[in-house]
Design a protein around this motif. Structure first.
Motif, PDB file in Angstrom:
ATOM      1  N   TYR A  49       4.535 -21.733  41.641  1.00 60.71           N
ATOM      2  CA  TYR A  49       4.235 -20.842  40.423  1.00 60.71           C
ATOM      3  C   TYR A  49       5.635 -21.244  39.583  1.00 60.71           C
ATOM      4  O   TYR A  49       6.570 -21.503  39.791  1.00 60.71           O
ATOM      5  CB  TYR A  49       4.308 -19.521  40.655  1.00 60.71           C
ATOM      6  CG  TYR A  49       5.184 -18.732  41.075  1.00 60.71           C
ATOM      7  CD1 TYR A  49       6.061 -17.852  40.180  1.00 60.71           C
ATOM      8  CD2 TYR A  49       5.442 -18.752  42.648  1.00 60.71           C
ATOM      9  CE1 TYR A  49       7.055 -17.322  40.360  1.00 60.71           C
ATOM     10  CE2 TYR A  49       6.854 -18.038  42.831  1.00 60.71           C
ATOM     11  CZ  TYR A  49       7.547 -17.384  41.795  1.00 60.71           C
ATOM     12  OH  TYR A  49       8.761 -16.543  42.179  1.00 60.71           O
TER      13      TYR A  49
ATOM     14  N   VAL B 195      -1.648 -31.747  39.536  1.00 58.21           N
ATOM     15  CA  VAL B 195      -0.995 -30.533  39.122  1.00 58.21           C
ATOM     16  C   VAL B 195      -2.268 -29.526  38.697  1.00 58.21           C
ATOM     17  O   VAL B 195      -2.798 -29.768  37.728  1.00 58.21           O
ATOM     18  CB  VAL B 195      -0.009 -30.570  37.905  1.00 58.21           C
ATOM     19  CG1 VAL B 195       0.437 -29.296  37.838  1.00 58.21           C
ATOM     20  CG2 VAL B 195       1.034 -31.297  38.530  1.00 58.21           C
TER      21      VAL B 195
ATOM     22  N   GLY C  85      -2.072 -33.970  35.234  1.00 56.51           N
ATOM     23  CA  GLY C  85      -2.553 -32.616  35.134  1.00 56.51           C
ATOM     24  C   GLY C  85      -4.028 -32.247  35.138  1.00 56.51           C
ATOM     25  O   GLY C  85      -4.913 -33.193  34.611  1.00 56.51           O
TER      26      GLY C  85
ATOM     27  N   ARG D 212       1.237 -23.022  38.952  1.00 57.78           N
ATOM     28  CA  ARG D 212       1.467 -24.502  38.771  1.00 57.78           C
ATOM     29  C   ARG D 212       1.579 -25.175  40.007  1.00 57.78           C
ATOM     30  O   ARG D 212       2.786 -25.177  40.804  1.00 57.78           O
ATOM     31  CB  ARG D 212       2.832 -24.683  37.948  1.00 57.78           C
ATOM     32  CG  ARG D 212       2.876 -26.290  37.430  1.00 57.78           C
ATOM     33  CD  ARG D 212       4.242 -26.603  36.839  1.00 57.78           C
ATOM     34  NE  ARG D 212       4.239 -28.057  36.476  1.00 57.78           N
ATOM     35  CZ  ARG D 212       4.515 -28.805  37.103  1.00 57.78           C
ATOM     36  NH1 ARG D 212       4.788 -28.870  38.433  1.00 57.78           N
ATOM     37  NH2 ARG D 212       4.621 -30.328  36.628  1.00 57.78           N
TER      38      ARG D 212
ATOM     39  N   PHE E  51      -3.006 -26.035  37.027  1.00 58.75           N
ATOM     40  CA  PHE E  51      -2.430 -25.008  36.095  1.00 58.75           C
ATOM     41  C   PHE E  51      -3.249 -23.545  36.391  1.00 58.75           C
ATOM     42  O   PHE E  51      -4.259 -23.439  37.159  1.00 58.75           O
ATOM     43  CB  PHE E  51      -2.470 -25.520  34.720  1.00 58.75           C
ATOM     44  CG  PHE E  51      -1.471 -26.675  34.616  1.00 58.75           C
ATOM     45  CD1 PHE E  51      -0.129 -26.411  34.588  1.00 58.75           C
ATOM     46  CD2 PHE E  51      -1.923 -27.869  34.561  1.00 58.75           C
ATOM     47  CE1 PHE E  51       0.674 -27.624  34.486  1.00 58.75           C
ATOM     48  CE2 PHE E  51      -1.160 -28.898  34.214  1.00 58.75           C
ATOM     49  CZ  PHE E  51       0.037 -28.740  34.211  1.00 58.75           C
ATOM     50  N   ASN E  52      -2.719 -22.546  35.844  1.00 55.57           N
ATOM     51  CA  ASN E  52      -2.892 -21.249  36.189  1.00 55.57           C
ATOM     52  C   ASN E  52      -4.410 -20.773  36.009  1.00 55.57           C
ATOM     53  O   ASN E  52      -5.055 -20.362  36.747  1.00 55.57           O
ATOM     54  CB  ASN E  52      -2.282 -20.572  35.161  1.00 55.57           C
ATOM     55  CG  ASN E  52      -2.342 -18.698  35.494  1.00 55.57           C
ATOM     56  OD1 ASN E  52      -1.797 -18.276  36.438  1.00 55.57           O
ATOM     57  ND2 ASN E  52      -3.095 -18.065  34.668  1.00 55.57           N
TER      58      ASN E  52
END
Length: 452
Positions: free
Chosen positions: A280, A330, A389, A315, A332-333
Motif C-alpha cells: 500500500y 500492479v 498496471g 498498490r 491498484f486500490n
C-alpha cells in the motif's frame, strides 16, 4: 520600509517594493513537446489582491487571475524572504477565485481567460485517448443547484484522479475545485478544461468550501458514470477479449518495442505477491499521488503541500502465470477493494505498528485466475519494463474462452493456408517468425471451466 500593494502597481514607474506570499506555483509546459515555457505563480498581498507572476524568456498570453497586469521577474529583480513576524497571517491558504456562472458565461469567449471552478462532484468518465495520443478524463460537477458542468482533466490530472474514492455517500458530498481552467461554451453549456497550471482539490480546508458542502448535503447528489465513446460501451464479455495476448507474447512484444497499443487483456493466475515495494502507499486525498512524511506531516509529491487527511491506498504487485510464462502486474486500490471487499485502512488498523509484512487479508488473491485489462505506459512500451498496471479485472467464462480460442485458431489456420497478397514479398524467415509469435495460440483454455 514602506510596501506597495499589488493594486497600487502602475505602468508609469519602474521600481516597486511589494510584500506578497506565493499561494500557487507551477511550471508551464508546452503541450506539443513538453518543453518548459515559464515558471508561473500567483501572488497575494495582505489585502487579498492577486497577481500573476512568471519567470520566463518569452511572452505567454493567458492570465490565470482576473487582473490586466502581469508581473515579470527580471535579472535585476531582488527577492527577500520575510521572517515569521512579518508574514501576513490573514492571507488564505489557497488563492482561489470563486466566480459565479453569470460572470463565467460573460467571459467564456475570451480564450485567454482562466478561472477556478468549484462544484459538487456528481459524475465521471473513463480515460479516453484523443487526437495525437492525448489522454483525458471528463468529470461533472454541480456548480449550482440546477447547473451541471463538465470539466476535462487532461494528461496526468485525469490519470491520477480516482473517481472510486469519491463515490461513498457516507463521506460526501465531495466539493471539487479545479484551478486555472479555460472557460468555453459548447451547445449553450459552459465547459472547462485544465491547463498546465491546473490543480485539483477535493474538500480543501477553506471556509467557502465548508459552506458549499453544507448547502449540497441536503441534495445528496449521486455520483454516476458518464457514458463514454464506443470502446467504453463494450460489455464485459466483449471487453475481456480486446487485444488478448499471452504472457509470452506480451513480454516479447514489450521487450522488443513491437507493441503499439496501450491497452491489452491477459488471462493468467496470480501465483505470488511481491512485497519489495510494500502493498500500500500513503496518498494525497486530492490528487491520489504519493505523500511522504516530512517534519511530522505528510507532503504531497505532486503539489508539494501538506496533506491534512492522507489516504492509505492499495498498490499490490503480483506475479501472474499462464501456460506460456510469468510476469508481474500492479493492482491498484479500486481493483483490490472489489476483489477483497476490504479497504487498506481497515487492514492497517489491525496490524501491529511497524509491521510491513503481507497481511493475511491479501492471501485470497493467490490462485485466482482472472482476465486482466492492462494499461501500459512508456515504461512498458518504450523501456520494456514489466509491472504493468491493471485498470480492470474480469472473471473468465469457460464457454467464451473456448469460443475465442477456437476463432483465433481458425484465423491463424486461414492465414497459413491462404496468406495475404503481400506475403510473397516477405522473406520466408520473417513469415516463420510471425507465425511463431502469434499472440493467441498460447491463450487456449485447454478445457478449463474458467473459474478460479
Amino acid at each position: 520600509m514602506a510596501y506597495n500593494y499589488l493594486s497600487d502597481l502602475k505602468g508609469d514607474a519602474e521600481n516597486w517594493v511589494i510584500k506578497v506570499r506565493i499561494c500557487r506555483l507551477w511550471d508551464s509546459v508546452s503541450t506539443k513537446d513538453n518543453t518548459l515555457l515559464s515558471m508561473d505563480m500567483v501572488l497575494s498581498d495582505e489585502k487579498g489582491n492577486l497577481m500573476h507572476a512568471a519567470v520566463t524568456t518569452n511572452i505567454y498570453p493567458y492570465r490565470p487571475v482576473a487582473s490586466n497586469l502581469r508581473l515579470l521577474f527580471l535579472a535585476t529583480t531582488g527577492v527577500e524572504a520575510l521572517g515569521e513576524a512579518e508574514a501576513v497571517a490573514c492571507i488564505p491558504k489557497y488563492g482561489f477565485q470563486f466566480v459565479n456562472q453569470a460572470a463565467l458565461r460573460s467571459r467564456a469567449d475570451d480564450v485567454n481567460t482562466l478561472s477556478d471552478i468549484v462544484g459538487c462532484f456528481c459524475g465521471f468518465g473513463e480515460i479516453e485517448v484523443v487526437g495525437a495520443g492525448r489522454r483525458k478524463r471528463d468529470i461533472r460537477i454541480f456548480t449550482d443547484y440546477s447547473v451541471t458542468s463538465t470539466v476535462t482533466l487532461w494528461g496526468k490530472l485525469g490519470e491520477l484522479f480516482d473517481p472510486t474514492l469519491y463515490t461513498l455517500q457516507d463521506d460526501g458530498p465531495y466539493v471539487i475545485i479545479v484551478s486555472s481552467v479555460t472557460v468555453k461554451t459548447y451547445q449553450g453549456a459552459l465547459t472547462f478544461a485544465t491547463t498546465s497550471g491546473s490543480r485539483v482539490y477535493v474538500n480543501p480546508d477553506v471556509d467557502y468550501v465548508t459552506s458549499v458542502r453544507e448547502r449540497f448535503s441536503a441534495l445528496s447528489p449521486k455520483v454516476v458514470a458518464i457514458e463514454g465513446p464506443a470502446t467504453s460501451k463494450l460489455t464485459p464479455e466483449e471487453a475481456m477479449f480486446i487485444n488478448r495476448m499471452s504472457v509470452e507474447s506480451l513480454v516479447n512484444a514489450t521487450c522488443g518495442g513491437e507493441l503499439k497499443v496501450e491497452g491489452v487483456t491477459l488471462k493468467a493466475r496470480i501465483t505470488a505477491i511481491n512485497n519489495h515495494s510494500g502493498w500500500y502507499y500513503v496518498s494525497c486525498k486530492s490528487c491520489v499521488r504519493k505523500a511522504v512524511p516530512r517534519d511530522g506531516v505528510y507532503i504531497c509529491n505532486g503539489y508539494g503541500e501538506p496533506v491534512d487527511y492522507p489516504l492509505a491506498l492499495f498498490r499490490v504487485n503480483v506475479q501472474v502465470e499462464d501456460g506460456s510464462g510469468s510476469t508481474s502486474l500492479v493492482l491498484f486500490n479500486s481493483t483490490v477493494e472489489r476483489l477483497l471487499d476490504i479497504s487498506a485502512k481497515k487492514i492497517i488498523n489491525k496490524m501491529p505498528p511497524g509491521d510491513t509484512s503481507v497481511p493475511s487479508e491479501l492471501q485470497p488473491l493467490l490462485g485466482k485466475e482472472l482476465v486482466f485489462k492492462l494499461k501500459l505506459n512508456k515504461y512498458n512500451l518504450v523501456d520494456g519494463l514489466q509491472d504493468c498496471g491493471v485498470s480492470a479485472v474480469y472473471t473468465p467464462v469457460g464457454e467464451l474462452e473456448s469460443a475465442h480460442a477456437k476463432n483465433a485458431l481458425v484465423a491463424v489456420g486461414a492465414y497459413l493456408v491462404e496468406p495475404p497478397a503481400d506475403a510473397a514479398d516477405v522473406p520466408e524467415s520473417d513469415n516463420t517468425r510471425k507465425r511463431k509469435l502469434s499472440p493467441v495460440i498460447g491463450d487456449a483454455p485447454g478445457g478449463s471451466n474458467g473459474t478460479p
